[in-house]
Motif scaffolding. Sequence first.
Motif: not given
Length: 420
Positions: A125-138
């Motif tokens: 879940x945490x790793x998924x949240x990190x990649x979700x944030x990465x997508x939003x940030x990009x």
Amino acid sequence: MADLEDWQRPGPSARQRRADVAIGLGVVAAALLYVMLARSSGRLVWGVERSAYEHLAFAFAITIPLVWRRRYPDVVLVVTAVVFIAGQVREAQEVQFAAGAIFAAIYCEGAWGRDHGRARWLRIGVIGAMFAWLAVAWLLAVDGLPADAFPDGTGELPPLLSALISQVLLNVLIFGFAYFFGEIAWLSARREAVLVGQAEQLQRARAVAEEQAVVTERLRIARELHDVVAHHVSVMGIHAAAARRAMDRNVETARDSLTSVEESARTAVDELQRMLGALRTSDEPVTAPSPGVERVEELLDRVREAGLTPQFAVFGDAVPLPVSTSQTAYRIVQEAVTNALKHAGASTVDVRIRYLTRELEIDVADDGRGATTKVGGMGLIGMRERVGLLDGTVETGNRTGDTGGFRVRARLPLMTTVAK
């Protein structure tokens, strides 16, 4: 261990907790120092000026949970992830130490999480949240990029795509290694726990085996002592009584009886010395072997001298017997004859040894009182134990018919015993 899926890794020891505190505080101090150096040199990753307090606060908040990383790994992972994303949203997060902190938090959750199933899903879940944030940030960053955002790009791929792929690969490596190493650490700890548990089980099993060996040896010694002492002392007692009665009437008879007492005493002493010598020097072979079935006739000769009339017969073709079978057959005859002398008041005893196809049968019957025989005595108990060790059977009880008396019939397997 009964169920490895339910195994939980024990929490850190007091020494490990002290080490976590020391290392965690050292990392906090290093992060704060790094923030101060970055501000002083103007090397701010985000290129956005924030107050020193905010920079230091985020650096402190992302690293201080490491003090409790092995004691409360679930809480540390969640807090670290929240602070990591919050710092990036505010563009005030120091990147190097923050990446190390999230790596350590994911690793410790995998290695030290009490519930491994929950730890697995929490990390995912945490790793998924990190990649979700990465997508939003990009997505947010792309909207604000100028046309000449990558003036130095000279590769074969579009600059924006190249930057995106490199960021994704970097994060995959960081989070993947953190997850992988945490899993390996947990599996290693579980294997160690299994080995420790198996070692404890082996120690307990060895202790039980040693105790059982002592008990078995004590029983064997008790059987041997009973067989040796009971028989010879019984014969000595009968001869002594006969000598006393014949002393005044027939000196020659009294002398013969006393001679038999002397021989029985010597035999008993010899066998006792053999047993005691075997106990004292267990690594050396016993020089005088226990008597076997070939010496049954000698036993009956002594019984005849004691006043009991023996009858002896062997049926079937004699075959070579293992030492244990031969000795057990002799002891069965000896015990049955001793009981006839001591308890039954018998005048005759009939001993028959039969070599059957697969069994050796020992049949001893007397014409004594029968029911008064000590059926539950130590001798018969030892007899059953001896026969049981060879997977044989033994029957004891009163004889039927007009003759009366007591009977012992034992069967010892031949082929099974030879195989042993």
